[in-house]
Enzyme design. Sequence first.
Site, PDB file in Angstrom:
ATOM      1  N   THR A   1      -6.313   5.856 -17.078  1.00  0.00           N
ATOM      2  CA  THR A   1      -5.385   5.584 -15.982  1.00  0.00           C
ATOM      3  C   THR A   1      -5.876   6.087 -14.638  1.00  0.00           C
ATOM      4  O   THR A   1      -5.448   5.602 -13.600  1.00  0.00           O
ATOM      5  CB  THR A   1      -4.058   6.298 -16.262  1.00  0.00           C
TER       6      THR A   1
ATOM      7  N   GLU B   1       3.807   1.630 -16.571  1.00  0.00           N
ATOM      8  CA  GLU B   1       4.448   0.606 -17.384  1.00  0.00           C
ATOM      9  C   GLU B   1       5.187  -0.467 -16.605  1.00  0.00           C
ATOM     10  O   GLU B   1       5.360  -1.583 -17.095  1.00  0.00           O
ATOM     11  CB  GLU B   1       5.388   1.290 -18.401  1.00  0.00           C
TER      12      GLU B   1
END
Length: 712
Positions: free
Chosen positions: A479, A673
């Site tokens: 990430t 998300e």
Amino acid sequence: MSPQTPQVEVDPVRVVPSEMGRSLERADGVEKVTGRARYAIEQAPSDALHAWLVTSTVARGRVTAVDHSQALAHPGVVAVLDHTTAPRLEESDNAELVILQDAEVGYRGQIVALVLAETSEAAREGAALVGVTYAERPHEAELREDNAVHRPESVNPDLPTDTEEGDVDAALAAAEVVVEETYRTAYESNNPLEPHAVVARWEPDAEGPVLTLHDSTQGVHGVATALAPLLGLEPEQVRVTASYVGGGFGSKGEPHSHEVAAALAARAVPGRWVRLAVTRQQMFAMTGYRTATISKIRLGAHADGVLTAIEHHALEQTSRIREYAEQTATPTRMMYAAPHRRTTHRLARLDVTVPSWMRAPGEMPGMFAHEVAMDDLAIAAGVDPVELRLRNEPETDPETGLPWNDRRLVECLERGAEGFGWSERPSEAGARLDGEWWVGTGVASATYPMMRQPGNQARITALPDGCYAVSIGAVDIGTGARTVLAQIAADALGCPVTTIDLEIADTTLPSATVAGGSSGTSSWGTAIVAAAQQFRADHGPSPDPGVSTTASAAEHRAAQTHAMHSFGAVFAEARVHRLTGEVRVPRLHGVYSVGRVINPRTARSQLLGGLVMGLSAALLEESWRDPRFGHFVTQDLATYHVATHADVQDLRADWLEEDDQLATPMGSRGIGEIGIVGTSAAVLNAVRHAVGIPLRQIPVTPDQLVGALPGS
Ligand code: MOS
């Protein structure tokens, strides 16, 4: 958390000029592109034993015999473990993890034996030579409306199963416009680039940890605390590292059975390293997946589209051996205003592998259903889809009545519409044919809860050269956490990012929660800020080399007084071939409200990745289960299709400038998300607008369109 760790009331990070907000390149970029970054399986020494899993070929039954003889006769095979020979585990209520302890088979693909050998080839060949016989029992492996009747105690992670407010039935009877439809999403399987893998060693007499795991996981401390009691160990006796992880999407968020298998294998050969690589095919059976969902939705509204009633019944499935209840209807509880609301979740309990987290569990399938239903309402009421959403904007959280931390959905919709050219959209569906292609546009809203997990600590240590070591057991699963946490630490300490030496991904470091629920940066970053502020309080601006402070943040009280969410608006253009039904998506634009963006480069990558995954779910991804056998027959990337470069065209992610101090001292909220949420609905709504066919399930594939297309 150790009792002496101070819990710090954290002040905002306000340092100008700031490292936060800079588009720094990834701290580990060079390691990754040059192949020097060592992933879990590469941590195995060359003399490690290789484990290969033998998995059940029946969906339900008992193992009646395991014949080891041929496998043991194969050159290089060292041992075969089955339920009669494997080391014993402690009792546990997590039946997914309790493997090789008895003869029961709960799903096809469950681990029933494993082979240890000197080479990977010998282990694999040995596994093929293990003779397992079964007494098969009848199984059920198909989700239907009539078997989804089990009411779970709560839904993931611990939310109410059902909610009800007002009188939905009366409101629907009185409504001027009613939508009553069923929306379906497919089974989906997490396919991170790096398959699951673990390297393990068991050293009963060692002074250090008894069990060491180099794992591909989203949370090292989570693995240690889940596995230790099963193995009769204290968490401190299990060391877990995860230096580099090639994605997870939730499938590495909790340990699965292969990690237990590796621990049992290592225990069987004390002192030796064991390496276990899960194959791509095995991942479809043992590392979690997204349940299919059936959403039965009823909306009631005034003639102008203002909602009076919202009802969402979510039907889905779990495994009979371990319950997982996807929280599909929970975003419906807070998304739009309506005085009368009802949501429920019911499960079919099937003889199948255990479903689990996949990027935005709940929000992804739930918002698909709700946002396609909103387009059904827009069509029924004759209201523009963007306008319809604006008209149903709630003042406060409809579920809790709490004020919003910072709900800016309206700005996302308006800015997105402006940039996308929404005003040029014809109100009629099936109105634009460009050569061989029907052209349409669609919109959907996105939302994701803001979460900051308790249980995070960070340590700051002054180094001799004016630098600082910053230590926390967080995991960067690709990430950008490694980069972003250093930026946060730099601003919190008031020094350049080049002076930060960040250590992560090891249980020997201060405790950190999972890289999941879009909560990593919020949770770990807040702990780092707490530790930095306490460090300055303890040691001043010119600390002596070697001094150190470990701290954690005080409780997140604003989460009790405010409804904490992020929002977004996704706009899609779809083109549908008038003869073949092929769908292309030339434009996919998202505008997000996610708090402060700490690193635009890595943040954009997260949001774009979410958009691609939503596109992929809309058009391609489906794990197809054959109920006769109980397993997903699509179990490789040739048959389970994911979006690739050629599927992705003009993709954009923008965000609002924000600084959300109610959420975190960095002002950030979380971005992992929300990019997937609403995206499939925007794509499907665009396809509907292109061709004028009511579509309510994903993936939408050419066979559903061909024959129904205008003019055919
Ligand atoms: Mo994500 S599904 O919370 O790892």
